[in-house]
Design an enzyme around this catalytic site. Structure first.
Site, PDB file in Angstrom:
ATOM      1  N   GLU A   1      52.773  69.348  36.359  1.00  0.00           N
ATOM      2  CA  GLU A   1      51.775  69.588  37.409  1.00  0.00           C
ATOM      3  C   GLU A   1      52.398  70.432  38.522  1.00  0.00           C
ATOM      4  O   GLU A   1      53.429  70.062  39.076  1.00  0.00           O
ATOM      5  CB  GLU A   1      51.295  68.256  37.987  1.00  0.00           C
ATOM      6  CG  GLU A   1      50.190  68.441  39.008  1.00  0.00           C
ATOM      7  CD  GLU A   1      49.717  67.128  39.610  1.00  0.00           C
ATOM      8  OE1 GLU A   1      50.580  66.299  39.988  1.00  0.00           O
ATOM      9  OE2 GLU A   1      48.504  66.937  39.727  1.00  0.00           O
TER      10      GLU A   1
ATOM     11  N   CYS B   1      43.952  67.256  41.980  1.00  0.00           N
ATOM     12  CA  CYS B   1      44.451  66.558  40.790  1.00  0.00           C
ATOM     13  C   CYS B   1      43.770  67.084  39.543  1.00  0.00           C
ATOM     14  O   CYS B   1      44.370  67.144  38.490  1.00  0.00           O
ATOM     15  CB  CYS B   1      44.236  65.062  40.935  1.00  0.00           C
ATOM     16  SG  CYS B   1      42.537  64.619  41.321  1.00  0.00           S
TER      17      CYS B   1
ATOM     18  N   LYS C   1      46.529  53.366  54.053  1.00  0.00           N
ATOM     19  CA  LYS C   1      47.786  54.071  54.371  1.00  0.00           C
ATOM     20  C   LYS C   1      47.554  55.532  53.986  1.00  0.00           C
ATOM     21  O   LYS C   1      47.674  55.909  52.821  1.00  0.00           O
ATOM     22  CB  LYS C   1      48.941  53.461  53.569  1.00  0.00           C
ATOM     23  CG  LYS C   1      50.334  53.649  54.141  1.00  0.00           C
ATOM     24  CD  LYS C   1      50.752  55.072  54.424  1.00  0.00           C
ATOM     25  CE  LYS C   1      51.410  55.778  53.279  1.00  0.00           C
ATOM     26  NZ  LYS C   1      51.712  57.221  53.577  1.00  0.00           N
TER      27      LYS C   1
ATOM     28  N   GLU D   1      45.271  56.419  40.457  1.00  0.00           N
ATOM     29  CA  GLU D   1      44.678  57.743  40.171  1.00  0.00           C
ATOM     30  C   GLU D   1      45.794  58.754  40.381  1.00  0.00           C
ATOM     31  O   GLU D   1      46.193  59.012  41.522  1.00  0.00           O
ATOM     32  CB  GLU D   1      43.545  58.057  41.159  1.00  0.00           C
ATOM     33  CG  GLU D   1      42.408  57.056  41.175  1.00  0.00           C
ATOM     34  CD  GLU D   1      41.473  57.202  39.996  1.00  0.00           C
ATOM     35  OE1 GLU D   1      41.689  58.121  39.181  1.00  0.00           O
ATOM     36  OE2 GLU D   1      40.562  56.386  39.878  1.00  0.00           O
TER      37      GLU D   1
END
Ligand code: NDP
Length: 491
Positions: free
Chosen positions: A386, A285, A176, A251
């Site tokens: 973040e 990331c 996906k 993750e």
């Protein structure tokens, strides 16, 4: 101007329209629709999972020896490499990353398939020490259909990182991809079929996360989810998986520190910090978004970083000389801008950037200048949350012994960079910091053989390496009785 292409789903190896809405895929370079992409409804998901489970049971696949399966994976790696330029251009169009970066991502995807193929051929099953008159073994079986849910920032590399080991382990894989970047995943699906993978094992199901993604996670036939994306989504997927008692690998996000010790080689450190935070426009990331510099070097380091950041070329990601393309979407750029405004409210001073670049070819896309902020407290929101954009906070420190606590003062624990000429000092620090990956005198280097993942809110589980294949297998104990006499129970 190229025509808008229409992309169908891949359901168990077959390209066909989806039952979900057709979504536009927008180029972040100029906001233009580059493709109209079919999306998978829960019914499509059900069809793909059911076909995947059946294909896994097919004796021709189940009985295929590891070296034969490895041959298919090698072929997939070679086909990716054959189409390196085409795939890189496609990804650049889809998510706006500079062509030099997307070439590297495609090469890394090919390398992942090759590494996994080689590792598969040499994976051992073991005899375990018996405690009675039997021979005992530990063997591994495919875990079941695997859903691979990926974000938009590094497509093809992310998908390969999941699909290669999941297939090596014998599973059907249902990819996906992110709504913002579905095109390379669809092309990867085609490559896997061309490589000779049984069609039933391969599905690529674009669609909205809460619809298509969640239908996959909730489907009783999906036996493992491998997810890369934001922490909030990961937490939701983890909660559903807990209800199903299904293993997941997550993750997730990061707010990674880079530490420059007083003995560091500043030429190396400046380049490394710049690459660590501004490559991929900070949409990584592992972006090294918090920089701890010894107070004695703070001003010099800031001056050198500002000068270097101002030399970075922002523009058309298809140009070989471009360092930074656009952010993924208008909404995402607004989110980054809101954080820069917040930095000012939190006492920060923007030393460079903090605005959209102007000029020919830049106004229609979602570009943003590399931004360096000083004067923030390490406990401020800008230093803890973040941002996922080209924003670096520079923080002076004095006491080296306090560094691990400062570095760890966010909910995340994905990566860390350390710059020092003293390897013993760097080693001691590396072992004290909570992070899944530590780079010493380098940054953002990733090997298919080295484990990758996070601690704390950066995730659960590890990808890559030989254990990365085992992560898609269920371990089974097998006992072979060797006793000449019948069992003595009931005598
Ligand atoms: P999201 O978590 O929003 O999305 C990731 C994927 O999950 C997308 O395919 C998304 O679909 C899908 N999704 C969204 N909601 C659900 C749901 N309820 N159920 C199932 N699937 C869902 O992250 P972003 O795409 O915004 O990516 C950025 C994030 O990814 C950052 O936090 C970044 O740090 C992290 N990341 C982590 C990496 C790592 O290895 N640790 C590597 C790269 C990125 P849709 O596209 O429709 O939203």
């Amino acid at each position: 101007m190229s025509a808008v292409v229409r992309e169908d789903l891949i359901v168990a190896g077959r390209r066909r329209p989806g039952r979900g809405a057709v979504l536009p895929s927008i180029s972040p370079v100029d906001g233009r629709v580059v493709a109209e992409v079919a999306t998978a409804s829960p019914e499509d998901v059900d069809e793909a999972v059911t076909a995947g489970a059946a294909a896994m049971r097919d004796p021709a696949w189940r009985g295929m020896l590891p070296h034969e399966r490895a041959r298919l994976l090698h072929r997939a790696g070679a086909l990716i490499e054959d189409d390196l330029e085409g795939l890189a251009r496609l990804q650049t169009r889809d998510n706006g990353k500079p062509i030099t970066e997307t070439r590297a991502l495609v090469a890394s995807a090919a390398g992942t398939f090759r590494y996994v193929a080689a590792a598969l051929e040499t994976l051992d099953e073991t005899l375990t020490t018996p405690r009675g008159p039997y021979l005992s073994m530990s063997v591994y079986e495919p875990i079941g259909p695997v859903a691979a849910i990926t974000p938009w920032n590094s497509p093809i590399a992310s998908e390969a990182q999941k699909a290669a080991p999941a297939l090596a382990a014998g599973n059907a894989v249902l990819i996906k991809p992110a709504e913002w970047s579905p095109l390379t995943a669809l092309r990867l699906g085609e490559i896997l079929l061309c490589a000779g993978m049984p069609p039933g094992l391969i599905s690529v199901l674009p669609g909205a996360g809460p619809v298509t993604g969640e239908a996959l996670v909730r489907h009783p036939g999906v036996r493992k989810v491998s997810f890369t994306g934001g922490t909030a989504t990961g937490r939701r997927i983890g909660a559903i998986a807990a209800e199903k008692l299904m293993p997941v690998s997550l993750e997730l996000g990061g707010k990674s520190p880079t530490i420059v010790l007083p003995d560091a080689d500043l030429d190396h450190a400046v380049k490394g910090v710049l690459f660590g935070v501004f490559s991929s426009h900070g949409q990584a990331c592992v972006a090294g978004s918090r920089l701890f510099v010894h107070r004695s070097m703070h001003d010099e380091m800031v001056d050198r970083l500002v000068a270097a950041a101002e030399r970075l070329v922002i523009g058309d990601p298809d140009d070989e000389g471009t360092h930074m393309g656009p952010l993924i979407s208008a909404e995402h750029r607004e989110r980054v801008e809101a954080y820069v405004r917040l930095a000012a409210e939190e006492g920060g001073r923007v030393r460079t950037g903090g605005e959209r670049p102007r000029g020919a070819g830049l106004d229609a896309g979602f570009f943003y200048r590399p931004t360096i902020i000083t004067g923030l407290d390490h406990g401020s929101r800008v230093c803890r949350e973040e941002i996922f954009g080209p924003v670096l906070a520079v923080l002076p420190y004095e006491d080296e012994d306090a560094l691990p606590a400062l570095a760890d003062a966010t909910p995340y624990g994905l990566a860390c960079g350390i710059w020092s000429r003293d390897y013993r000092r760097a080693w001691r620090l590396a072992r004290r910091i909570e992070a899944g990956t530590v780079w010493i005198n380098t940054y953002k280097q990733l090997s298919a053989a080295t484990p990758f993942g996070g601690v704390k809110e950066s995730g659960v589980g590890r990808e890559k390496g030989r254990d990365g294949i085992r992560a898609y297998m269920a371990q089974k104990g097998v006992y072979w009785g060797l006793d000449e006499a019948p069992m003595r129970w009931g005598d």
